[in-house]
Design a protein around this motif. Structure first.
Motif, mmCIF file in Angstrom:
data_model
loop_
_atom_site.group_PDB
_atom_site.id
_atom_site.type_symbol
_atom_site.label_atom_id
_atom_site.label_comp_id
_atom_site.label_asym_id
_atom_site.label_seq_id
_atom_site.Cartn_x
_atom_site.Cartn_y
_atom_site.Cartn_z
ATOM 1 N N VAL A 599 0.838 -1.202 0.000
ATOM 2 C CA VAL A 599 0.000 0.000 0.000
ATOM 3 C C VAL A 599 0.873 1.251 0.000
ATOM 4 C CG1 VAL A 599 -1.792 1.255 1.252
ATOM 5 C CG2 VAL A 599 -1.837 -1.242 1.177
ATOM 6 N N LYS A 645 4.345 -0.309 4.017
ATOM 7 C CA LYS A 645 3.048 -0.729 4.558
ATOM 8 C C LYS A 645 2.439 -1.738 3.584
ATOM 9 C CE LYS A 645 -1.384 1.176 6.211
ATOM 10 N NZ LYS A 645 -2.163 2.422 6.387
ATOM 11 N N LEU A 647 -0.717 -4.555 2.826
ATOM 12 C CA LEU A 647 -2.074 -4.999 3.161
ATOM 13 C C LEU A 647 -2.138 -6.520 3.036
ATOM 14 C CD1 LEU A 647 -5.151 -4.600 3.664
ATOM 15 C CD2 LEU A 647 -5.397 -4.349 1.173
ATOM 16 N N ASN A 649 -4.421 -8.922 2.250
ATOM 17 C CA ASN A 649 -5.724 -8.845 1.590
ATOM 18 C C ASN A 649 -6.428 -10.194 1.673
ATOM 19 O OD1 ASN A 649 -7.930 -8.187 0.121
ATOM 20 N ND2 ASN A 649 -6.870 -7.863 -1.815
ATOM 21 N N PRO A 656 -9.477 -3.926 7.628
ATOM 22 C CA PRO A 656 -8.260 -4.344 6.930
ATOM 23 C C PRO A 656 -7.132 -4.637 7.919
ATOM 24 C CG PRO A 656 -8.588 -1.978 6.705
ATOM 25 C CD PRO A 656 -9.821 -2.505 7.379
ATOM 26 N N TYR A 658 -2.965 -4.778 8.270
ATOM 27 C CA TYR A 658 -1.764 -4.264 7.625
ATOM 28 C C TYR A 658 -0.526 -4.815 8.327
ATOM 29 C CZ TYR A 658 -4.836 -0.880 5.374
ATOM 30 O OH TYR A 658 -5.831 -0.288 4.633
#
Length: 851
Positions: A599, A645, A647, A649, A656, A658
């Protein structure tokens, strides 16, 4: 010819003799004769004229006079012309007979009844006698036939349909009786659009005739058109359907025209009455044709019921027994508010018992062979119904429950039609007024069971639990039965909102099985259901599709997602790296699919791999399992702080998740960097000046060696730090560490003497240095940096009260003070050509209140 003669005496006086006599004669034809002994007028209808010609012949060569003595002429009914005539020699004479009987012809002329046909009503025989002038013997002949009426009668004479909802239909049986012995062609002319005529199905008539109970069948659909046809000399059953299109009264007369033989058409009228009523509940379809399916397969349809009135209504559907119909409905009872709609789900699932409903089950061994068997054997056995009686009882049960059933040729197909009553009443009605408030409307359902031509395996395709926004593919195997013709498969489109998709194209199914691939791709966490409609030229298959979108429970270790990969000494080839692991854990009973997506990226490497790599970046975690991901930090340039950073997913998570990656790279192994908290961060916190010009070699200029032209990165190590203490702050710190390597590092911080140095101290608790004016210690290579703390200790706050006067307005008056700290970093790996130590200057700034 023999003649016996005897005197009858006794003894010698007896005399007997036998004589033979020869008799001779000759026959001579009479001069006058007719062609036929009888003239058959067949069937004569009252009130219509029928003509016949009697031909009289003369065998002589001279003319002869003839006269018709019988019958005598009857005015308006029987006329003969001529009565007197001359026939030329060897010629013939035609006598015309005009016959127009009335209804009471035989009652007035009893002599003309045909006694030889007493069992035939209306049979007549009119003798005819013709005499010649010179002929002794008269000539006899006769007119024979049968008299009949051409009337048609209706039962009932007036058809009253009663009240019927607009959009619905009401059927009424009509018995049309042909009182004539002749078949009559008929047609209903100028039939209103709200009325239709059809014949009662033949199988219904046969069942009712065999059962001896007529008029009990509720379902009279599927009859052929009865608006025109031939009415045989007996009664005929018709169905008249009333379908009002408006809430108005109906009072019309149906006009039927009929023709018997070649006669003129007659007109008959039938009065029909009915009242159209505005519907209380509206059906999206008043007749539902369920898909034709084989045994043990499910067919589903739905009907929308809407309350179009202004008051709430309670709806209740009455279903026939499942063993008779194979039908189910949901819901069967509900309350509909004004304007509210309800979907009524209909399901038809024929079983072997349903298909063989009309066949008597095999006989089971008689019970009671054990104890008490003798006593039971003494009792007379109960009479058992024959197979015909068993079938008739089942058909009677079906008719009683509002249905009709018939089978195709050879029993290969089973058809049924039902009229299901839907009872309605106002919800607010009082109990004693319920009977007056209830009204009934009907829903028609047609079903058909076909022989199993194509088999679908499995019968229900259940995908189970699938993670939302993930895919699962299952096969559906289709196999044609042996000996059937090739089946051309047609797959109907599935609704997109149900998230089921047919992936491959259809083809012809013959001897080999065909696999149809079905994909389930749920978008949300919910239950999905649909029906796959498959059609061929011979059959129809419905395969229910089921699946559930689920949300897996994702957890990672470490829970805060912060992963610090330490520091490295920069090398030209970027060969050195550090590695750490983090765990993706699945705490749900179904599998979890993940992908790691960056991200906020770290400083880009334009000529090589990124500084942070995660392996594997995508994968599947089994139910209640975990998976370890390896994170590798390989910096491409010196930089005090690399951070990225990432994610984690996993589709359809509530929040979310992270991963925050931190790393450092310096030219010296021992390093110092500003104090910071390693935690979650956003894109705004990572914005800074672009390092693009520092990442590319642009020749001999700033950052390049003048002699070799090789590019050199700027120093990542700060030599000057400024630490400012806020109004309430009393502690600031630097991070001191040693990158991965063999040798340890050392640090030494000294507070320089000044006017304000007495207010500051330095310490390193993790290295064993206590608060003082100097702090020394060692740092271990490859471990996380330690904190060197700088503390500010101002004088204790004094009171602002002078005598009896409070001097609050003078509070906070003071000045900013500064203090210098010298630091030396030594040990560890030192760049080639660089001094072995690093000198660091730290400026401490604080606000000192002076009043």
């Amino acid at each position: 010819m023999k003649l016996a003669i005897s005197n009858g005496a006794a003894g010698d006086a007896l005399y007997s003799e036998e004589k033979r006599i020869l008799v001779r004669g000759s026959c001579v034809d009479v001069p006058i004769y007719v062609e036929k002994e009888t003239y058959d007028l067949k069937t004569c209808v009252f009130g219509h004229i029928f003509r016949e010609t009697i031909i009289v012949h003369n065998r002589r060569s001279v003319p002869m006079k003839i006269e018709v003595e019988k019958p005598k002429q009857i005015e308006g009914e029987l006329q003969i012309n001529p009565v007197l005539a001359y026939i030329q020699g060897n010629k013939e004479q035609a006598i015309q007979v005009r016959f127009c009987p009335t209804v009471d012809f035989l009652d007035k002329n009893q002599q003309y009844r045909d006694v030889s046909r007493r069992s035939v009503p209306g049979a007549f025989r009119i003798p005819v006698r013709v005499v010649g002038a010179d002929q002794v013997l008269p000539v006899h002949t006769a007119l024979v036939g049968t008299l009949t009426s051409s009337d048609i009668r209706f039962e009932p004479s007036v058809v009253d349909f009663g009240r019927c909802f607009v959009g619905a239909s009401v059927m009424s049986r009509l018995l049309v009786i042909n009182e004539s012995l002749l078949p009559q062609r008929f047609v209903f002319v100028r039939l209103p659009g709200i009325l239709s005529v059809a014949e009662v199905p033949v199988d219904v008539c046969q069942e009712e005739a065999a059962d001896g109970k007529g008029g009990e069948t509720a379902v009279l659909d599927s009859g052929v058109g009865g608006g025109c046809g031939v009415l045989l000399p007996k009664e005929m059953q018709l169905c008249i359907t009333y379908s009002p299109d408006a809430a108005t009264e109906t009072n019309v007369k149906l006009l039927l025209k009929a023709i018997a033989g070649q006669l003129c058409a007659q007109e008959f009228t039938l009065q029909c009455k009915g009242q159209g009523v505005s519907p209380l509940l509206a059906l999206s379809s008043s007749n539902v044709e369920m898909a034709s399916i084989p045994c043990n397969v499910v067919s589903k349809e739905s009907v929308i019921i809407s309350n179009v009135s202004k008051v709430p209504y309670v709806m209740h559907m009455i279903l026939p027994p499942p063993e008779l119909s194979g039908l189910k409905a949901t819901p069967v009872c509900c309350t509909l508010a004004p304007g509210q709609s309800q979907r009524l789900q209909l399901e038809f699932k024929p079983t072997e018992e349903y298909v063989n409903l009309l066949h008597e089950p095999p006989k089971t061994p008689e019970e009671g062979e054990g104890e008490g068997g003798d006593a039971e054997a003494e009792s007379p056995p109960e009479p058992k119904a024959s197979s015909g009686q068993f079938k008739m009882e089942r058909l009677r049960d079906i008719r009683t429950n509002g249905g009709r059933r018939w089978e195709g040729t050879g029993g290969r197909t089973v058809h049924a039609s039902w009229k299901l009553p839907i009872c309605m009443r106002v919800k607010a009605a009082k109990p004693e007024q319920t009977a007056k408030k209830e009204q009934i409307m009907y829903l028609g359902i047609s079903t058909c069971v076909l022989p199993e031509i194509v088999t679908a395996t499995p019968a229900v395709l259940d995908f189970g639990q699938v993670t939302a926004q993930q895919r699962r593919i299952l096969p559906l195997t289709l196999q044609a039965e042996a000996g059937v013709e090739p089946q051309d498969l047609i797959v109907e489109a599935l609704p997109e909102i149900q998230c089921f998709t047919v992936l491959n194209a259809s083809r012809t199914i013959s001897g080999k099985p065909f696999r149809l691939m079905i994909e389930f791709h749920p978008r949300q966490v919910q239950i999905y259901q649909s029906v796959l409609q498959l059609r061929t030229q011979s059959t129809h298959i419905q395969v229910p599709l089921r699946g559930r979108g689920v949300r897996p429970v994702l957890k990672i270790e470490p829970e805060d997602g912060v992963l610090r990969l330490g520091s490295l000494v920069h090398s030209k080839e970027s060969k050195d790296s550090t590695k750490k692991e983090f765990v993706i854990r699945n705490d749900s009973p179904f599998e979890l699919s993940y992908s790691l997506e960056t991200v906020v990226p770290a400083d880009e490497n334009y000529v090589g791999p990124p500084c942070f790599t995660l392996t594997p970046a995508t994968g599947v975690v089994e139910a209640n399992g975990s998976r370890t991901v390896l994170v590798t930090f390989r910096p491409h340039r010196p930089l005090a702080l690399f951070r990225e950073k990432v994610l984690v997913n996993v589709p359809n998570q509530k929040e979310p998740t992270y991963l925050y990656l931190y790393g450092h790279c310096f030219k010296y192994q021992v390093y110092a960097m500003p104090g910071m908290t390693f935690g979650p961060f956003g894109r705004a916190e990572t914005r800074g000046p672009s390092a693009f010009v520092d990442a590319l070699s642009v020749g001999i200029r700033s950052g390049a060696n003048p002699e070799t032209g090789e590019f050199s990165y700027p120093q990542a190590q700060q030599t000057e730090f400024s630490l400012a203490f806020g109004k309430e702050d009393r502690t600031q710190f630097l991070l001191i560490g040693a990158s991965v390597g063999a040798a340890p590092g050392n640090f030494d911080f000294q507070i320089q003497q000044s006017d304000f140095s007495k207010y500051f101290t330095v310490e390193a608790p993790e290295a064993g240095a206590k608060p003082d004016k100097a702090a020394k210690g060692a740092v271990k290579p490859g471990e996380l940096p330690i904190k060197v703390l700088f503390k500010y200790s101002p004088d204790e706050k004094t009171s602002l009260k002078y005598g009896d006067v409070q001097l609050d307005l003078l509070g906070g008056i003071g000045q900013w003070i500064t203090c210098k700290v010298k630091g030396v970093l030594s040990g560890g790996v030192v760049p080639q050509g660089e001094p072995p130590t690093q000198e660091i200057t730290v400026e401490l700034r604080a606000y000192l209140e002076q009043i």
